[in-house]
Design a protein around this motif. Structure first.
Motif, PDB file in Angstrom:
ATOM      1  N   LYS A 152      19.629  72.267  53.148  1.00  0.00           N
ATOM      2  CA  LYS A 152      18.824  71.106  53.491  1.00  0.00           C
ATOM      3  C   LYS A 152      19.403  70.358  54.682  1.00  0.00           C
ATOM      4  O   LYS A 152      20.602  70.439  54.957  1.00  0.00           O
ATOM      5  CB  LYS A 152      18.726  70.154  52.292  1.00  0.00           C
ATOM      6  CG  LYS A 152      18.026  70.758  51.078  1.00  0.00           C
ATOM      7  CD  LYS A 152      18.066  69.806  49.883  1.00  0.00           C
ATOM      8  CE  LYS A 152      17.423  70.424  48.655  1.00  0.00           C
ATOM      9  NZ  LYS A 152      17.485  69.533  47.470  1.00  0.00           N
ATOM     10  N   ARG A 211      18.257  64.039  51.726  1.00  0.00           N
ATOM     11  CA  ARG A 211      18.442  65.469  52.014  1.00  0.00           C
ATOM     12  C   ARG A 211      17.082  66.122  51.853  1.00  0.00           C
ATOM     13  O   ARG A 211      16.452  66.013  50.796  1.00  0.00           O
ATOM     14  CB  ARG A 211      19.489  66.085  51.081  1.00  0.00           C
ATOM     15  CG  ARG A 211      20.903  65.562  51.334  1.00  0.00           C
ATOM     16  CD  ARG A 211      21.931  66.197  50.415  1.00  0.00           C
ATOM     17  NE  ARG A 211      23.247  65.607  50.620  1.00  0.00           N
ATOM     18  CZ  ARG A 211      24.243  66.173  51.307  1.00  0.00           C
ATOM     19  NH1 ARG A 211      24.046  67.365  51.859  1.00  0.00           N
ATOM     20  NH2 ARG A 211      25.401  65.563  51.451  1.00  0.00           N
ATOM     21  N   TYR A 212      16.645  66.805  52.885  1.00  0.00           N
ATOM     22  CA  TYR A 212      15.252  67.244  52.940  1.00  0.00           C
ATOM     23  C   TYR A 212      15.153  68.744  53.187  1.00  0.00           C
ATOM     24  O   TYR A 212      16.039  69.377  53.764  1.00  0.00           O
ATOM     25  CB  TYR A 212      14.502  66.480  54.031  1.00  0.00           C
ATOM     26  CG  TYR A 212      15.104  66.621  55.419  1.00  0.00           C
ATOM     27  CD1 TYR A 212      14.693  67.634  56.282  1.00  0.00           C
ATOM     28  CD2 TYR A 212      16.090  65.737  55.872  1.00  0.00           C
ATOM     29  CE1 TYR A 212      15.256  67.774  57.540  1.00  0.00           C
ATOM     30  CE2 TYR A 212      16.651  65.874  57.135  1.00  0.00           C
ATOM     31  CZ  TYR A 212      16.223  66.896  57.957  1.00  0.00           C
ATOM     32  OH  TYR A 212      16.791  67.029  59.209  1.00  0.00           O
ATOM     33  N   LEU A 213      14.030  69.309  52.727  1.00  0.00           N
ATOM     34  CA  LEU A 213      13.745  70.728  52.897  1.00  0.00           C
ATOM     35  C   LEU A 213      13.184  71.002  54.287  1.00  0.00           C
ATOM     36  O   LEU A 213      12.744  70.086  54.990  1.00  0.00           O
ATOM     37  CB  LEU A 213      12.727  71.187  51.851  1.00  0.00           C
ATOM     38  CG  LEU A 213      13.113  71.053  50.378  1.00  0.00           C
ATOM     39  CD1 LEU A 213      11.912  71.384  49.502  1.00  0.00           C
ATOM     40  CD2 LEU A 213      14.289  71.945  50.047  1.00  0.00           C
ATOM     41  N   LYS A 241      19.995  66.510  56.530  1.00  0.00           N
ATOM     42  CA  LYS A 241      20.433  65.223  55.985  1.00  0.00           C
ATOM     43  C   LYS A 241      20.305  64.125  57.022  1.00  0.00           C
ATOM     44  O   LYS A 241      20.550  64.336  58.212  1.00  0.00           O
ATOM     45  CB  LYS A 241      21.900  65.321  55.524  1.00  0.00           C
ATOM     46  CG  LYS A 241      22.519  63.988  55.113  1.00  0.00           C
ATOM     47  CD  LYS A 241      23.951  64.163  54.657  1.00  0.00           C
ATOM     48  CE  LYS A 241      24.675  62.841  54.496  1.00  0.00           C
ATOM     49  NZ  LYS A 241      26.047  62.999  53.956  1.00  0.00           N
ATOM     50  N   ALA A 291      13.333  67.397  48.036  1.00  0.00           N
ATOM     51  CA  ALA A 291      14.110  66.405  48.771  1.00  0.00           C
ATOM     52  C   ALA A 291      14.752  65.415  47.801  1.00  0.00           C
ATOM     53  O   ALA A 291      14.218  65.133  46.722  1.00  0.00           O
ATOM     54  CB  ALA A 291      13.213  65.660  49.757  1.00  0.00           C
ATOM     55  N   TYR A 306      16.721  76.646  45.954  1.00  0.00           N
ATOM     56  CA  TYR A 306      17.745  75.628  45.711  1.00  0.00           C
ATOM     57  C   TYR A 306      17.771  75.240  44.240  1.00  0.00           C
ATOM     58  O   TYR A 306      16.727  75.198  43.589  1.00  0.00           O
ATOM     59  CB  TYR A 306      17.464  74.379  46.550  1.00  0.00           C
ATOM     60  CG  TYR A 306      17.564  74.596  48.031  1.00  0.00           C
ATOM     61  CD1 TYR A 306      18.801  74.626  48.671  1.00  0.00           C
ATOM     62  CD2 TYR A 306      16.421  74.780  48.804  1.00  0.00           C
ATOM     63  CE1 TYR A 306      18.901  74.820  50.040  1.00  0.00           C
ATOM     64  CE2 TYR A 306      16.508  74.978  50.174  1.00  0.00           C
ATOM     65  CZ  TYR A 306      17.747  75.005  50.786  1.00  0.00           C
ATOM     66  OH  TYR A 306      17.842  75.214  52.128  1.00  0.00           O
ATOM     67  N   GLY A 321      18.759  70.936  58.948  1.00  0.00           N
ATOM     68  CA  GLY A 321      18.889  71.977  57.950  1.00  0.00           C
ATOM     69  C   GLY A 321      18.871  73.358  58.583  1.00  0.00           C
ATOM     70  O   GLY A 321      18.777  73.518  59.808  1.00  0.00           O
TER      71      GLY A 321
END
Length: 381
Positions: A177, A262-264, A179, A235, A230, A294
């Motif tokens: 991910k 924290r994102y996809l 951030k 997220a 994951y 990411g």
């Protein structure tokens, strides 16, 4: 693999662990050691100091013109103080197949393997260049590579593949991910606590905002993009620190909160930040503190297949932690993450260690890289 070759790697690791490169400290002594080591073996070097002059990153290159393969490690480590180590964290200790020391897993083990490869590469007629990156301040938000990445095309060109050696137990990681870290400053009105109901308490403002962030986290858990690769497939929004106030009988007029998202790959971080800005309201100022992209490399990508061949594995994975890989990938370099040790098992923990078996597996991968760079067609022997 000759036993003396692995011994050479562990001798380099011994030297690296002795440098106290906790992110709050200078890394210049380590950089000077690495520079001397590589210069003596014919590498072209490019040092990049940070704005304070107390830290530096390094690019290095050996061999002919061409794409080549880039190996990347960071030089800084997290603090050992207060963790209750049973051994000296800055002295390599070998016991029952384990190598103890701060940074053995995260990630001086890979750096040592890189340097030992550099020594072997200097004795071989390379058909493609070996390229190395050593960064700083990775542990505090990938700050070093963010400053270094712009110099990469001129210094190293564009490699055909990059391997970032964060600990994956030698599996090939193809995703993590992104951030964004933020600081929220909540404003209130100072006054005597006996008058508290009449005054705006900055801690209450911050707490209310925290509640809205938790609601946003819940929304993404239920409705946001998902990636089953994951363990936490959506997220996340996390508050890590809240501070404010000077005394119990004073209504605080300022509070500070630090949090992250924290994102996809399928999330647009600017959309998430837009929601957060809308929730903040007039009483809160927001400031971005750290950010890194990411990584999303396809399982069928050439770099994935190459890395699996080099690491002698069919295992690909996605990791929960962030790395510098997204910076290289964003610069047009196909990138994966693969290195010795376990982040979940050992990363940032007291009595951190990497096993000799993991170092041997990494050493074997380095030898395959060397064979690849020494073959005219770039294939694995």
């Amino acid at each position: 693999m000759r036993a003396d070759e692995l011994a050479d790697t562990l001798a380099v690791l011994d030297r690296l662990i002795a440098f106290d490169t906790v992110s709050a400290n200078s890394n210049l002594a380590l950089v000077e050691y690495v520079e001397t080591y590589l210069r003596d073996r014919g590498f072209a070097l490019h040092r990049m100091p940070d704005p304070t002059g107390q830290k530096a990153g390094l690019y290095a290159r050996l061999g002919p013109e061409g794409d080549g393969i880039l190996l990347s490690a960071h030089s800084d480590v997290v603090p050992a103080e207060g963790q209750g180590w049973s051994r000296d964290p800055f002295r390599l200790t070998r016991e029952e197949g384990r190598l103890y020391g701060r940074g053995t897993t995260d990630m001086k083990g890979f750096l040592a393997s890189m340097l030992a490869l550099a020594d072997r590469a200097s004795k071989v007629d390379l058909k493609e260049p070996l390229k190395l990156s050593v960064s700083y301040d990775e542990e505090v938000g990938c700050l070093g590579i963010a400053r270094m990445i712009g110099a990469l095309p001129e210094s190293l060109g564009t490699p055909r593949a990059a391997i970032v050696g964060e600990p994956t137990e030698m599996a090939v990681a193809i995703g993590h991910k992104g951030k964004v870290g933020l600081k929220a400053i909540a404003h209130g009105e100072a006054g005597h606590s006996s008058l508290a109901p009449r005054l705006e308490n900055a801690l209450h403002v911050a707490a209310d905002f925290m509640g809205r962030l938790r609601e946003l986290q819940g929304w993404y858990a239920e409705n946001g993009a998902r990636d089953s690769g994951y363990d936490i497939p959506h997220a996340t929004v996390h508050v890590g620190k809240l501070a404010g106030g000077t005394a119990l009988n004073i209504v605080p007029d300022r509070a500070e909160m630090q949090f992250e998202i924290r994102y996809l790959a399928d999330d647009d971080p600017e959309v998430i930040l837009g929601k957060i800005n809308a929730m903040a309201g007039a009483g809160i100022d927001l400031e971005r503190t750290v950010a890194y992209p990411g990584l999303q490399t396809a399982p069928t990508a050439r770099v994935t297949k190459l890395a699996c061949s080099l690491a002698a594995t069919n295992a690909t994975t996605k990791v929960a932690f962030g790395t510098e890989a997204g910076f290289f990938d964003g610069s047009g370099i196909p990138t994966v993450v693969c290195g010795p040790g376990s982040m979940e098992g050992q990363g940032h923990k007291p009595d951190e260690f990497v096993t000799v078996d993991q170092m041997a597996a990494c050493h074997a991968m380095m030898n395959r890289i060397l064979m690849t760079l020494a073959r005219r067609d770039g294939s694995i022997a």
